[in-house]
Design a protein around this motif. Structure first.
Motif, PDB file in Angstrom:
ATOM      1  N   UNK A 202       0.832  -1.203   0.000  1.00  0.00           N
ATOM      2  CA  UNK A 202       0.000   0.000   0.000  1.00  0.00           C
ATOM      3  C   UNK A 202       0.866   1.252   0.000  1.00  0.00           C
ATOM      4  N   UNK A 203       1.920   1.261   0.798  1.00  0.00           N
ATOM      5  CA  UNK A 203       2.825   2.413   0.816  1.00  0.00           C
ATOM      6  C   UNK A 203       3.448   2.626  -0.554  1.00  0.00           C
ATOM      7  N   UNK A 204       3.850   1.531  -1.187  1.00  0.00           N
ATOM      8  CA  UNK A 204       4.482   1.660  -2.498  1.00  0.00           C
ATOM      9  C   UNK A 204       3.510   2.273  -3.502  1.00  0.00           C
ATOM     10  N   UNK A 205       2.258   1.791  -3.518  1.00  0.00           N
ATOM     11  CA  UNK A 205       1.329   2.279  -4.538  1.00  0.00           C
ATOM     12  C   UNK A 205       0.930   3.728  -4.319  1.00  0.00           C
ATOM     13  N   UNK A 206       0.661   4.106  -3.071  1.00  0.00           N
ATOM     14  CA  UNK A 206       0.275   5.495  -2.844  1.00  0.00           C
ATOM     15  C   UNK A 206       1.442   6.426  -3.154  1.00  0.00           C
ATOM     16  N   UNK A 289       5.100  -9.572  -2.854  1.00  0.00           N
ATOM     17  CA  UNK A 289       4.649  -8.707  -3.936  1.00  0.00           C
ATOM     18  C   UNK A 289       5.821  -7.902  -4.500  1.00  0.00           C
ATOM     19  N   UNK A 290       5.851  -7.816  -5.820  1.00  0.00           N
ATOM     20  CA  UNK A 290       6.826  -7.006  -6.555  1.00  0.00           C
ATOM     21  C   UNK A 290       6.053  -5.939  -7.308  1.00  0.00           C
ATOM     22  N   UNK A 291       6.481  -4.689  -7.222  1.00  0.00           N
ATOM     23  CA  UNK A 291       5.744  -3.612  -7.859  1.00  0.00           C
ATOM     24  C   UNK A 291       6.638  -2.823  -8.805  1.00  0.00           C
ATOM     25  N   UNK A 292       5.988  -2.075  -9.703  1.00  0.00           N
ATOM     26  CA  UNK A 292       6.710  -1.199 -10.621  1.00  0.00           C
ATOM     27  C   UNK A 292       7.120  -1.885 -11.908  1.00  0.00           C
ATOM     28  N   UNK A 304       0.817   2.116 -12.203  1.00  0.00           N
ATOM     29  CA  UNK A 304       0.888   2.191 -10.741  1.00  0.00           C
ATOM     30  C   UNK A 304       0.223   1.002 -10.057  1.00  0.00           C
ATOM     31  N   UNK A 305      -0.811   0.443 -10.665  1.00  0.00           N
ATOM     32  CA  UNK A 305      -1.560  -0.649 -10.025  1.00  0.00           C
ATOM     33  C   UNK A 305      -1.035  -2.032 -10.375  1.00  0.00           C
ATOM     34  N   UNK A 306      -0.118  -2.127 -11.331  1.00  0.00           N
ATOM     35  CA  UNK A 306       0.331  -3.456 -11.772  1.00  0.00           C
ATOM     36  C   UNK A 306       1.046  -4.188 -10.646  1.00  0.00           C
ATOM     37  N   UNK A 307       0.762  -5.496 -10.536  1.00  0.00           N
ATOM     38  CA  UNK A 307       1.318  -6.310  -9.456  1.00  0.00           C
ATOM     39  C   UNK A 307       2.018  -7.536 -10.027  1.00  0.00           C
ATOM     40  N   UNK A 308       3.108  -7.905  -9.383  1.00  0.00           N
ATOM     41  CA  UNK A 308       3.827  -9.132  -9.710  1.00  0.00           C
ATOM     42  C   UNK A 308       4.191  -9.792  -8.382  1.00  0.00           C
ATOM     43  N   UNK A 309       4.710 -11.011  -8.417  1.00  0.00           N
ATOM     44  CA  UNK A 309       5.065 -11.684  -7.169  1.00  0.00           C
ATOM     45  C   UNK A 309       6.185 -12.678  -7.399  1.00  0.00           C
ATOM     46  N   UNK A 310       6.854 -13.029  -6.301  1.00  0.00           N
ATOM     47  CA  UNK A 310       7.951 -13.985  -6.382  1.00  0.00           C
ATOM     48  C   UNK A 310       8.227 -14.605  -5.018  1.00  0.00           C
ATOM     49  N   UNK A 311       8.780 -15.813  -5.017  1.00  0.00           N
ATOM     50  CA  UNK A 311       9.167 -16.466  -3.776  1.00  0.00           C
ATOM     51  C   UNK A 311      10.316 -15.698  -3.120  1.00  0.00           C
TER      52      UNK A 311
END
Length: 330
Positions: A202-206, A289-292, A304-311
């Motif tokens: 949430x901090x990252x997106x805002x 979660x990985x962002x950007x 800004x809303x795109x989301x990715x993820x990784x172990x």
């Protein structure tokens, strides 16, 4: 006594080598301790391993509680100087408030996990204006895992330290979430004033959206559909002004802070490298979660809303995942 504390705890140094290294005459009493610390104060950046080893061991022993003499006062100056230079980085304040995460159904490139929902952040927080650079990583970890670290990627400022290639102003990449946590742990041990961590999702997106409190209030009053796709609006044709992505990167990372920042003064929130956050991905407690966006993706993956993820132990090899920090007073 204090001399033995230094020599025993450091182990790899003895009295002769300490005096020889710092040019201290053989004769004399305890004054050489103060002389050594004074010399360390001026040249610690050239002998960082010794200084960090000395500092960490003396902190554990709390040696300065035993004696309040000139040597320990000088050591205090060394600690203060090193605190300021553990990792030089700029941070800006992101204000608390209520905003909308996710994207509306009509946003171009939208994916199903970008669910619109209100989030309230109770406190302001300090976010690093750039992604952590290779030099900043080296100053803490004394290695450089990055893919883009050779002279061909940064001819103007390439450097080599102890045989390690570094593009000092390029973001560090090819780091796992677990490796980032180790970096943060070591940084927190060395910095006497601040506590560092990864931002929450949430901090990252805002922060990425760059909208001020009054702008969010207006959007919420109009129906809470969220902000524009990018910090600069919805037109992806403007992305080249704000980030390095697949259309303008030339197939590599670039020095941080070369593009236009968002309204908070944050650089590269829409490209260069993707960034680890602290949070787990939805109900999947195994992935973070990985962002950007990054230098290798299309514009829709830089939103800004795109989301990715990784172990957490996923060790990227493409050179496209890094991170930035949030800090607070200890």
């Amino acid at each position: 006594d204090f001399q033995r504390l230094i020599l025993v705890t450091l182990k790899t140094y003895d009295l002769y080598h300490l005096k020889a290294f710092y040019g201290i005459p053989e004769e004399g009493g305890d004054a050489w301790i103060s002389q050594i610390f004074q010399k360390i104060f001026f040249i610690y950046s050239q002998d960082r391993r010794f200084c960090f080893a000395l500092r960490e061991r003396l902190e554990k022993a709390k040696a300065w509680e035993w004696r309040e003499d000139e040597a320990l006062m000088t050591l205090s100056l060394v600690m203060s100087a090193m605190d300021e230079r553990v990792m030089e980085a700029e941070f800006v304040t992101i204000p608390a408030g209520t905003f909308v995460m996710g994207s509306p159904y009509f946003e171009s490139g939208r994916e199903g996990d970008e669910i619109l929902h209100k989030v309230t952040l109770e406190k302001d927080f300090e976010m690093q204006t750039t992604e952590v650079t290779q030099l900043q990583w080296y100053q803490v970890m004394e290695n450089n895992p990055s893919r883009f670290k050779e002279k061909e990627y940064c001819a103007s400022d390439y450097t080599e330290i102890d045989g390690i290639s570094i593009c000092p102003n390029h973001p560090v990449e090819n780091v796992s979430w677990n490796e980032v946590q180790l970096f943060i742990s070591r940084l927190n041990e060395r910095d006497a004033r601040y506590q560092y961590r990864l931002p929450t999702e949430a901090e990252w997106e805002v922060a990425a959206r760059g909208l001020k409190t009054e702008e969010w209030i207006k959007l919420l009053e109009e129906g809470g559909m969220g902000g524009p796709a990018y910090s600069f609006g919805d037109d992806s044709r403007l992305l080249s002004e704000f980030g390095w992505f697949g259309g303008n990167s030339g197939g590599q990372t670039h020095a941080v802070a070369q593009k236009t920042p968002n309204a908070f003064g944050l650089y590269d929130m829409h490209g260069n490298v993707r960034e680890w956050t602290f949070d787990v991905y939805m109900q999947d407690s195994l992935r973070r979660v990985i962002r950007g966006g990054s230098w290798r993706v299309a514009p829709e993956f830089c939103r800004s809303a795109y989301r990715h993820r990784g172990l957490p132990d996923y060790h990227p090899i493409n050179g496209d995942i890094g991170f930035r920090l949030v800090k607070g007073e200890k």
